[in-house]
Design a protein around this motif. Structure first.
Motif, PDB file in Angstrom:
ATOM      1  N   LYS A  16      89.474 -16.010  51.184  1.00  0.00           N
ATOM      2  CA  LYS A  16      88.271 -15.448  52.007  1.00  0.00           C
ATOM      3  C   LYS A  16      86.824 -16.294  52.085  1.00  0.00           C
ATOM      4  N   HIS A  17      87.206 -17.335  51.310  1.00  0.00           N
ATOM      5  CA  HIS A  17      85.828 -18.330  51.270  1.00  0.00           C
ATOM      6  C   HIS A  17      86.298 -19.606  52.453  1.00  0.00           C
ATOM      7  N   ARG A  18      85.358 -20.030  53.042  1.00  0.00           N
ATOM      8  CA  ARG A  18      85.443 -20.948  53.835  1.00  0.00           C
ATOM      9  C   ARG A  18      84.836 -22.489  53.244  1.00  0.00           C
ATOM     10  N   GLN A  43      81.340 -18.278  52.144  1.00  0.00           N
ATOM     11  CA  GLN A  43      81.675 -17.922  53.527  1.00  0.00           C
ATOM     12  C   GLN A  43      81.022 -18.967  54.627  1.00  0.00           C
TER      13      GLN A  43
END
Length: 794
Positions: free
Chosen positions: A616-618, A494
């Motif tokens: 949900k990851h960046r 994240q």
């Protein structure tokens, strides 16, 4: 009479054209620098002038018992305040909740989306170009655009009543368009939407409680409101309603005018620095002009005496010299204006524009700047025209006609004081530049506790149109990267160092009766190994072991110390007064600097998140073999170009991201470097003019000394030594001031350098070398002159 004065002024300026040129050059550069610095201060302070009754607007700042603070509060607090506090006229939340995608026909775009209560315009009466303030945010599916966004979509057409499609499904109606907002304003708005639209959002409903602080609160109070009493009442509401009021030290009510400085503390340093620098540069220019004008007056004592014999008054002499200086000042203002618009202002925008917005000059709105520049020119003209003249018109006529200046010896002391003062300022700025450069270099090169070289980071938060297809393609990319011989590690997360969210959660350990506030983030297996963050104890995340329902966590050493733990065996992160058994702590990572070195390492927790949860990851982080970065970057970029998404894939080196944290400080350094060069340049211009004048005054003495066998070196030393001594005294004056200022500034950093003696020695050497070079050029020229011509000179 005025025409005669003008003719004489032009004749004298041309006769002394070298000194006139030096004065013009110093004035132009100095005034150009002052205009640039002060215009940025002016733009900053008028940025929120479009907000009526700003002195009645306040916001809440939460101070925690552990010493931390933030500008958010729990969402229900505002309604409680409004229902119990008669001094509140209106109140609004103002926060983000993800930037929503909007569609207009075939045009799809994403802008910064801010959510506010329907009372927003009752608090901030921002003027609307189109629409009605009282109803703009009343409807659940309404949207207000800034003028900039509206113009991009609809041109100059009034878009009120038109529809936008949001998040593929919501039909929004445009209810207002804001008038243009200053780029320096505390409002960084693009799209403004009502909070009522979030009431159906599950995540929002989960945080709409008396425990999660996520929303800034702004209120407009009555003019006669007692702020201290109101603050006490808010504190009482906290104690009565918060789930755990013991974590709150106090709720502070702060004027809205302070919000920019409060949110970005370095702004205060930049603004104060610009004001101080402008003052010193202007003072330097004045001192320089006074020195040169005073020196030229020695050659004009006979002229003044003859004028007095012929019935001329002191007023006429003063008018003459003011007119001469006025011509120089007018020309310098015109030149500095061109310098300001053509070079300095664009440079200032390059340095600070990304953080504070681009500064634009508008004659219609900023005419006061022109008037101030003219007023500044008048003041400078009067000071440098009158002060040197007063000293010499008071000389007796008999002394003036003979050229005797014994009664004016006090002027030498004054001139030398001026020289010391202006070089002390120049050396002060050189010291600041050297120390600032050392601190920034230290922060950029310091051991941060993780590997930043040869690590490619890409933003994978791309709003994929088909998430299932994107996950499949991404999985194939991960497999290809893991099989690539040039890739040593791959991880998703994240956050990355330099870009961790300000997400905090409080955890409680009953065994030690300790309540600890941890910064929270999510990471996949391989994050620690990719960045080479050491483990103190326990293990790293593991795909095979950690994909169950119970999400494990890894904390840093600071978090372990905050809990008072000596081992993590059997430890879980739990909330106070919660039946949830908590997340198991499987490892402790070494402290690493995930934010800049202005801040200490705070307790941190990583939750495990599988890389399959792409949405949900960046970030994707890839550790690459040295020299093979381009091949791997091209491979990743090609893979993402085939995935249908609303955003474009962007990647860079982790080292660049980390260094980018210091962009503002780099801007400060560039500004200080320019100012240091500017001050030493203006000072040396004055010194160059003075030694030229002294060489001309002593031209016969120099000729006689050469005839009697004096070498060029001896004559150079004769002309230069007094000035070099004055510069040496200036260094002694500047050093303690520089040490005090920079020691106080470095005290604001969690990690800083120690001020060393060599920094002052280097600053002094730079100043002395530049001065020696300036003096030496003119002194050598005078020393090498033909002595026969020197002796014939009248």
């Amino acid at each position: 009479m005025l025409r005669n004065h003008l003719k004489l002024s032009l004749r004298n300026l041309w006769k002394n054209r070298m000194l006139s040129s030096l004065n013009l050059l110093g004035l132009s550069i100095g005034i150009g620098g002052v205009l640039t610095l002060m215009f940025s201060v002016y733009a900053y302070y008028i940025a929120d002038d479009m907000i009526p009754d700003q002195d009645q607007i306040f916001y809440l700042k939460t101070h925690l018992a552990d010493g931390n603070d933030y500008n958010e509060a729990v969402y229900p607090l505002l309604d409680k305040i409004k229902s119990t506090s008669p001094e509140v006229i209106a109140g609004t939340h103002l926060h983000g909740w993800g930037n929503i995608w909007l569609e207009v026909g075939d045009n799809e775009f994403q802008k910064t989306t801010t959510y506010a209560d329907p009372e927003f315009f009752d608090v901030f009466a921002l003027p609307l170009k189109y629409g009605n303030q009282s109803t703009a945010l009343n409807e659940k599916y309404s949207v207000v655009l800034t003028y900039k966004v509206s113009k991009q979509l609809f041109g100059e057409e009034n878009p009120v009543g038109k529809s936008l499609i949001a998040a593929d499904t919501l039909n929004l109606t445009i209810t207002g368009v804001l008038e243009p907002i200053s780029p320096y304003s505390s409002f960084r708005l693009d799209v403004l939407m009502p909070n009522t639209i979030l009431k159906d959002n599950v995540g929002f409903k989960n945080q709409d409680n008396w425990d999660d602080s996520f929303s800034p609160v702004f209120m407009k109070l009555r003019p006669d409101a007692d702020i201290l009493e109101f603050e006490k009442r808010v504190g009482q509401l906290v104690r009565e309603n918060y789930e755990d009021p013991s974590v709150i030290s106090r709720m502070e009510v702060i004027p809205h005018a302070e919000v920019r400085i409060d949110s970005i503390p370095v702004v205060e340093i930049i603004i104060a620095g610009n004001i101080a620098t402008s003052f010193f540069v202007l003072l330097l220019v004045l001192v320089n002009l006074l020195n040169l004008n005073t020196s030229t007056m020695y050659r004009r004592t006979k002229d003044i005496a003859v004028r007095k014999i012929l019935g001329g008054s002191g007023k006429g002499v003063i008018t003459q010299f003011c007119l001469e200086n006025g011509i120089l000042v007018i020309l310098s203002i015109l030149i500095s204006g061109g310098l300001f618009f053509g070079f300095l202002l664009p440079k200032m925008n390059d340095i600070f524009g990304a953080d504070f917005g681009e500064i634009n000059f508008s004659l219609a709105n900023d005419y006061l700047v022109i008037l101030d520049a003219v007023l500044l020119g008048v003041v400078v003209t009067l000071i440098v025209g009158i002060l040197p003249t007063l000293r010499f018109i008071s000389l007796p006529v008999s002394q003036g006609v003979k050229g005797k200046l014994d009664s004016a010896k006090g002027s030498f002391i004054l001139r030398n004081t001026f020289i010391i003062f202006q070089f002390a300022i120049a050396i002060l700025f050189i010291c600041v530049a050297v120390i600032l450069n050392s601190q920034i270099s230290f922060m950029k090169k310091a051991d941060l506790g993780f590997e930043r070289e040869h690590v490619i980071v890409g933003n994978i938060d791309l709003d994929f149109k088909d998430i299932d297809a994107a996950k499949s393609s991404f999985k194939a990319l991960l497999n290809a990267l893991e099989a690539n011989p040039y890739v040593t590690n791959v991880a998703t997360s994240q956050a990355i160092p330099s870009d961790y969210y300000f997400n905090y959660t409080r955890f409680y350990d009953a065994n030690t009766d300790t309540d600890v506030r941890l910064r929270r983030s999510f990471a996949g297996a391989g994050y620690l190994s990719t960045l080479k963050i050491p483990l103190v104890t326990g293990r790293d995340f593991n795909r095979e072991m950690d994909n169950g329902d119970e999400k494990p966590v890894i904390i840093n050493r600071s978090a372990m110390a905050a809990f008072g733990w000596t081992t993590i065996e059997g430890k879980r992160l739990k909330y106070k007064n919660d039946d949830f058994i908590g997340n198991p702590v499987v490892g402790v990572m070494e402290d690493f600097h995930y934010q800049d070195l202005q801040n200490a390492v705070e307790p941190l927790v990583h939750y495990y998140r599988n890389e399959d949860e792409l949405e949900k990851h960046r970030y994707l982080s890839v550790k690459v073999v040295d020299g093979k970065e381009k091949e791997v970057r091209d491979m990743i970029a090609l893979a993402f170009s085939k995935i249908d998404s609303r955003k474009n894939y962007v990647q860079s080196n982790l080292g660049e991201k980390v260094s980018g944290q210091y962009r503002l400080m780099d801007g400060m350094l560039k500004t200080v470097n320019v100012v240091a060069l500017l001050t030493i340049f203006i000072s040396c211009l004055g010194m160059f003019g003075l030694i030229s004048f002294m060489a001309k005054r002593r031209i016969k003495e120099i000729g006689i000394r050469k005839v009697l066998g004096a070498s060029v070196l001896k004559i150079v030393v004769l002309l230069s030594k007094d000035y070099m001594i004055l510069v040496g005294i200036a260094t002694i004056v500047a050093f303690p001031v520089a040490w005090y200022m920079m020691n106080a500034w470095l005290g604001g950093f969690a990690y800083s350098i120690s001020i060393q003696w060599w920094m002052f020695a280097l600053s002094g050497c730079i100043a002395l070398c530049i001065t020696a070079f300036t003096l030496g050029m003119q002194a050598i020229k005078a020393a090498r002159a033909n002595p026969v011509k020197s002796l014939r000179t009248e």
